[in-house]
Structure formats: C-alpha cells, structure tokens
Scaffold this active site. Structure first.
Site, PDB file in Angstrom:
ATOM      1  N   GLU A 106       0.903  -1.200   0.012  1.00 54.22           N
ATOM      2  CA  GLU A 106      -0.101  -0.026  -0.063  1.00 54.22           C
ATOM      3  C   GLU A 106       0.719   1.159   0.051  1.00 54.22           C
ATOM      4  O   GLU A 106       2.061   1.225   0.719  1.00 54.22           O
ATOM      5  CB  GLU A 106      -0.780  -0.022   1.265  1.00 54.22           C
ATOM      6  CG  GLU A 106      -1.640   1.106   1.499  1.00 54.22           C
ATOM      7  CD  GLU A 106      -2.421   1.373   2.970  1.00 54.22           C
ATOM      8  OE1 GLU A 106      -3.476   1.840   2.920  1.00 54.22           O
ATOM      9  OE2 GLU A 106      -1.833   0.436   3.622  1.00 54.22           O
ATOM     10  N   LYS A 165      -9.752   1.323  -2.738  1.00 51.01           N
ATOM     11  CA  LYS A 165     -10.022   0.730  -1.396  1.00 51.01           C
ATOM     12  C   LYS A 165     -11.508   1.222  -0.972  1.00 51.01           C
ATOM     13  O   LYS A 165     -11.907   2.427  -1.094  1.00 51.01           O
ATOM     14  CB  LYS A 165      -9.025   1.272  -0.265  1.00 51.01           C
ATOM     15  CG  LYS A 165      -9.187   0.546   1.072  1.00 51.01           C
ATOM     16  CD  LYS A 165      -8.346   1.345   1.959  1.00 51.01           C
ATOM     17  CE  LYS A 165      -8.301   0.783   3.132  1.00 51.01           C
ATOM     18  NZ  LYS A 165      -7.225   1.216   4.238  1.00 51.01           N
ATOM     19  N   CYS A 215      -4.625  -2.777   2.929  1.00 53.65           N
ATOM     20  CA  CYS A 215      -4.597  -2.501   4.602  1.00 53.65           C
ATOM     21  C   CYS A 215      -5.465  -3.395   5.388  1.00 53.65           C
ATOM     22  O   CYS A 215      -5.655  -4.559   5.250  1.00 53.65           O
ATOM     23  CB  CYS A 215      -4.624  -0.997   4.752  1.00 53.65           C
ATOM     24  SG  CYS A 215      -4.179  -0.572   6.500  1.00 53.65           S
TER      25      CYS A 215
END
Length: 352
Positions: A106, A165, A215
């Site tokens: 990330e 995301k 994440c």
C-alpha cells in the site's frame, strides 16, 4: 481447529474458545475434576488434530514481494525521492528470475501513477525489465476526491486493472459523521478525505483472476469472501503497518490474514511496507515471511485455486444461527418466567 473456519468463519473459533474456557471455568468454580478434564481433553485434541482432507491446488505462480520499508519521515523532495525510487527499482528487479507477479505495498508515500509521469515510467520499467505483472499501490481519484488505489500493470507496462479501497479507515482516511463533528475541526483537520471505492475488482493475470485488498480491509471476513465468491483464485493484501512500529499490531494483522486464507482456501500474498510480508497457504501455514523494518524482497511460489468453501458460498450462517438461538433462548426464558409468575399468583389466590 483453525480449519473449522471454512464452515463457520472466524466466529466458529470464538465459539470454540468460549466453550472451552467455560468448561474450565465451570470446573474450577465447582471443583469438578470431570469438567476440568473435559476441558483439558478438548484442548489436547484441538492442539494435535492434523489437517484433514487436504486437497491439491492448481497452477503455480512465481511471486516477488517487495518490502519497501519507507520510513514515515522520508523526505519527498529531490534528490532524496529519486534516490529512494532508484534503490527500490533496483531492489525489485535484481537477480531477475522467473517471477510472474511483483507486488509493492500500500502506498506509504505520495505516489501518483496517473499524474506523475516519472513515477509511472519507473513502474513501467520494472514490469518490462522483469517481463512480469506488477501490482503497485498509489493515490488516484474519483471525481474531486482522492482514492487509496492499487493498479496491476502487465509485462508491457500497461495498466490492466485498478482497485479502489472500499473500506476506509475512520479518522485516518476519512471523518465519519463529519457534519456532526464540526466542533472538532481542529482535531480532524489532518485526517484524510479519501473517497471509497464501490467495485470488487478482479484483476486478470494470464488466464486467471486475482483480487487485491488494501490494508485493514483484510480484517473484514465478508469483504474478502466477496472477492473469492466472485471468482478470485488468489488473494493479494497490500498494507502499510509502519504506523505501529514493532508493536504487536503487525503480528496481529498478519494472523488475521491467516484466517482469511483458511476461510476461503486461497493462497495469500501479503506485502507490507515495513513488514510483516508473507506468503500464506490455503491451510493457514506461513510458507515465507520477512522480518520487520528491513528493506528486502521475498520470492516464492503460490498456487491458484477455484474451489469454494461453505463459508465463501454462504458467509456467516453459523454466527446468525447462534444469534437466533440466543434470541430464542432469551424469549423462552422470559416466557417461562411469566408463566411461572402466573402460576404463583393463582396459587396465592387459592390459598387466600
């Protein structure tokens, strides 16, 4: 015992832990050797129980995990930024092997794949030099808002997929209930204002499909399950756990990835900026891992799988069944209590 999550999800592990601890607590309170022995026996069985019904996986994929280890205080002015990217580029392409997929974590930095021509050119060069697919985290945008994104480049350096995301970090990537928290503007001013994605993107890799979670999305069982249910044959997790240093958090985050792999019977490629990066097999075994706070690469081999577990197909049925059972027991208890009180009142009236 971990293997039960293919049926029950993570809530099955919680159920077993609670049940065994209850046995031990009950035995201790009542000084019952039988209950204590039962608890010890269950623990022994679960501890030594082998993995049953292990099935072979499909085609292999050689992967390279690049642990960039970019510190939080990394300067982003030239020439420091150029020096860093030169080093990471050399690290990613050193000793070029038969790697088919290279993964960066990330984005821990202001990386802009679309807006920054120099950064885009560097990423394309890595893919072309290795003749491999390259998954990289970066900052993109939806409308006027930024997104925490990941792009997959093919061996020719072309972007073949993009994932934004979906499950953002509250008070990290956005402020929930922002209008209600207007009075705390001085506290939330430094919080990001990212836009959430909306699509469970599956990225094409040769004749297969892979999914990327970013994440802490990996801590949400249903989110990862949806990727696999839609056809993902491999799970990739990219993250930046540098905020946690060498605390227990990176280790806990890794273990959550282990459970996601077993729930869905998928290999997981997990790449973290500062570690722990790892390759996890469909039965929860960590077949390769890195230490924390080391800039390095980890090469390994994973396999695609296309089968689906009960959990992948139906989700948290076990949890819902337990909730319904608990609700039914509570209703029955209330009903029995009222009926008992009604009988007492009738008995009192008759005696008077």
């Amino acid at each position: 015992v971990l293997q039960i999550v293919t049926w029950t999800g993570i809530y099955g592990l919680s159920f077993v832990a609670t049940a065994v601890n209850s046995l031990i607590a009950y035995g201790a309170i009542h000084r019952s050797k039988a209950w204590l022995g039962a608890g010890a026996l269950v623990i022994a069985i679960l501890w030594f129980l082998p993995i049953l019904g292990e099935t072979p996986s499909g085609d292999t994929l050689d992967v390279r995990l690049v642990q960039t280890n970019i510190p939080l205080d990394q300067p982003w002015k030239k020439p420091a930024s150029d020096d860093l990217l030169n080093e990471l580029g050399a690290l990613s392409t050193r000793e070029a092997t038969k790697t088919r997929l290279v993964v960066w974590p990330e984005t821990p930095a202001p990386f802009y794949l679309n807006e920054d021509k120099d950064f885009r050119s560097r990423m394309q060069q890595i893919a072309k030099k290795l003749g491999a697919y390259f998954l990289v985290g970066y900052i993109d945008a939806i409308g006027e808002g930024p997104t925490n994104s990941a792009a997959l480049l093919n061996p020719q350096g072309q972007v073949v997929s993009r994932y934004d995301k979906m499950h953002l970090v509250p008070f990290g990537e956005y402020v929930p209930f922002k209008r209600l928290l207007f009075f705390a503007e001085s506290l939330t001013r430094q919080v990001g204002d990212f836009m959430p994605g909306t699509d469970y993107t599956l990225s094409p890799l040769d004749q297969h499909r892979i999914a990327t979670a970013i994440c802490y999305e990996s801590i949400f069982p249903d989110l990862v399950r949806q990727f696999v249910k839609r056809g993902s044959e491999l799970i990739v997790v990219i993250t930046n756990d540098g905020w946690f240093g060498e605390s227990s958090a990176p280790f806990q985050h890794l273990r959550m990835g282990v459970v996601r792999s077993v729930e869905n019977r998928r290999y997981m490629v997990r790449v973290a900026n500062t570690g722990i990066s790892a390759i996890i097999d469909p039965y929860g075994r960590i077949v390769g891992r890195t230490p924390i706070s080391v800039r390095m690469v980890l090469d390994g081999t994973v396999r695609y799988r296309s089968d689906r577990t009960f959990y992948t197909e139906y989700g948290d049925v076990f949890a819902y069944a337990n909730a319904l059972a608990a609700a039914a027991i509570a209703v029955a208890a209330v009903y029995d209590r009222r009926r008992f009180r009604g009988r007492e009142r009738k008995h009192v009236r008759r005696t008077h």
